[in-house]
Motif scaffolding. Structure first.
Motif, PDB file in Angstrom:
ATOM      1  N   ALA A 101      48.565  44.364  23.467  1.00  0.00           N
ATOM      2  CA  ALA A 101      48.520  43.630  24.730  1.00  0.00           C
ATOM      3  C   ALA A 101      49.513  44.198  25.738  1.00  0.00           C
ATOM      4  N   VAL A 147      35.881  39.245  30.374  1.00  0.00           N
ATOM      5  CA  VAL A 147      36.166  38.413  29.206  1.00  0.00           C
ATOM      6  C   VAL A 147      35.148  37.286  29.161  1.00  0.00           C
ATOM      7  N   ARG A 157      51.182  35.568  24.345  1.00  0.00           N
ATOM      8  CA  ARG A 157      50.654  35.503  25.702  1.00  0.00           C
ATOM      9  C   ARG A 157      49.387  36.339  25.806  1.00  0.00           C
ATOM     10  N   THR A 158      48.359  35.762  26.381  1.00  0.00           N
ATOM     11  CA  THR A 158      47.117  36.490  26.577  1.00  0.00           C
ATOM     12  C   THR A 158      47.265  37.459  27.746  1.00  0.00           C
ATOM     13  N   GLN A 203      47.415  35.621  30.927  1.00  0.00           N
ATOM     14  CA  GLN A 203      48.719  35.041  31.217  1.00  0.00           C
ATOM     15  C   GLN A 203      49.728  36.101  31.653  1.00  0.00           C
ATOM     16  N   GLU A 229      42.488  36.558  19.756  1.00  0.00           N
ATOM     17  CA  GLU A 229      43.501  36.856  18.740  1.00  0.00           C
ATOM     18  C   GLU A 229      44.907  36.552  19.263  1.00  0.00           C
ATOM     19  N   LEU A 230      45.179  36.914  20.494  1.00  0.00           N
ATOM     20  CA  LEU A 230      46.500  36.630  21.062  1.00  0.00           C
ATOM     21  C   LEU A 230      46.758  35.127  21.087  1.00  0.00           C
ATOM     22  N   ALA A 231      45.767  34.369  21.526  1.00  0.00           N
ATOM     23  CA  ALA A 231      45.922  32.913  21.550  1.00  0.00           C
ATOM     24  C   ALA A 231      46.079  32.358  20.140  1.00  0.00           C
ATOM     25  N   GLU A 261      41.832  38.607  23.485  1.00  0.00           N
ATOM     26  CA  GLU A 261      42.344  37.366  24.063  1.00  0.00           C
ATOM     27  C   GLU A 261      42.342  36.237  23.033  1.00  0.00           C
ATOM     28  N   HIS A 279      35.094  35.351  19.347  1.00  0.00           N
ATOM     29  CA  HIS A 279      35.961  34.174  19.335  1.00  0.00           C
ATOM     30  C   HIS A 279      36.372  33.755  17.928  1.00  0.00           C
ATOM     31  N   THR A 314      37.550  40.223  24.865  1.00  0.00           N
ATOM     32  CA  THR A 314      37.400  38.820  24.475  1.00  0.00           C
ATOM     33  C   THR A 314      38.024  38.564  23.116  1.00  0.00           C
TER      34      THR A 314
END
Length: 248
Positions: free
Chosen positions: A81, A232, A116-117, A120, A109-111, A107, A21, A104
């Motif tokens: 992604a 995740v 878009r994760t 999403q 890093e995308l956020a 996700e 995270h 994880t």
């Protein structure tokens, strides 16, 4: 035809640290394989932060190299992604060793970059996923010894060059080789539908993680506890673990 004979998309990352995270992706590999046909895509990314010396010792990428040769994170992350979402959307399994970590951190890093994760992009969920580590822990839970990628390659007689591991592409190829090797030892695997196999792995990982968490806490360990969510991990769970007071 069994899913064993169909296409698979291997995925692995090398990063700045062990927190999915909070750390950043430095390199990634996505390898599509079906039979003898192999398509390799690799990324070197400038993570935007210093790469700790300890991480460089693992994967060999320095801050200077990443800054001078690496792609912009948002551009590379979007490509990664898209590749994973396209495969999963088509029902092609994404394969990774201890893939909970890689998915994880992707996700997160995308956020972080306003992209878009996977969650999403995929209304049906991030599935189907195959993780040889989860399979092995469940199928041979009483075997003693380590279960790192190099150890499991030895257990299942997958040929690897040890010095090549911890490069994302080498790790992916070894992991892709592990899947049929495990299925050869446990033939019933190849008869399970992919979506069912995904759900069975999620249940198996959750059971393992909860048992292991309880054992660690009983020994006074409250840091880096495994997250039972799969594939995740829950960001809140990691924050809670960090704030958990010692029992003794």
């Amino acid at each position: 035809m069994s899913w064993i004979d169909g296409p698979m998309l291997g995925f692995d990352t090398e990063t700045t640290g062990i927190s999915p995270h909070n750390d950043r992706i430095v390199t990634a590999a996505v390898i599509r394989r079906q039979g003898a046909a192999v398509d390799v895509r690799e990324w070197l990314i400038d993570p935007g932060i210093e790469i700790p010396a300890r991480a460089t010792e693992v994967h060999g990428i320095t801050t200077e190299k990443a800054q001078s040769e690496g792609a912009t994170p948002a551009d590379a992350l979007e490509e990664i992604a898209a590749a994973l979402a396209d495969a999963l959307g088509a029902g092609i399994p994404v394969v990774g060793f201890n893939v909970q970590y890689d998915l994880t951190i992707l996700e997160a890093e995308l956020a972080r970059h306003g992209l878009r994760t996977l969650a999403q992009r995929l209304p049906q969920g991030i599935r189907p996923i195959i993780d040889p580590l989860v399979l092995d822990r469940h199928l041979d839970k009483y075997r003693k010894g380590k279960r790192k990628l190099i150890d499991m390659c030895g257990t299942y007689r997958v040929q690897v060059v040890a010095d090549d591991l911890h490069a994302a592409d080498a790790d992916v190829l070894a992991t892709l080789d592990l899947v049929p090797a495990i299925a050869e030892r446990y033939p019933s695997l190849s008869t399970v539908a992919l979506q069912d196999l995904h759900d069975q792995q999620a249940a198996a990982h959750s059971a393992w993680a909860n048992r292991f968490r309880a054992w660690l806490i009983s020994k006074g360990t409250t840091d880096d506890l495994p997250s039972p969510e799969w594939p995740v991990a829950n960001a809140a769970a990691e924050a809670d673990d960090a704030d958990t007071p010692a029992l003794f």
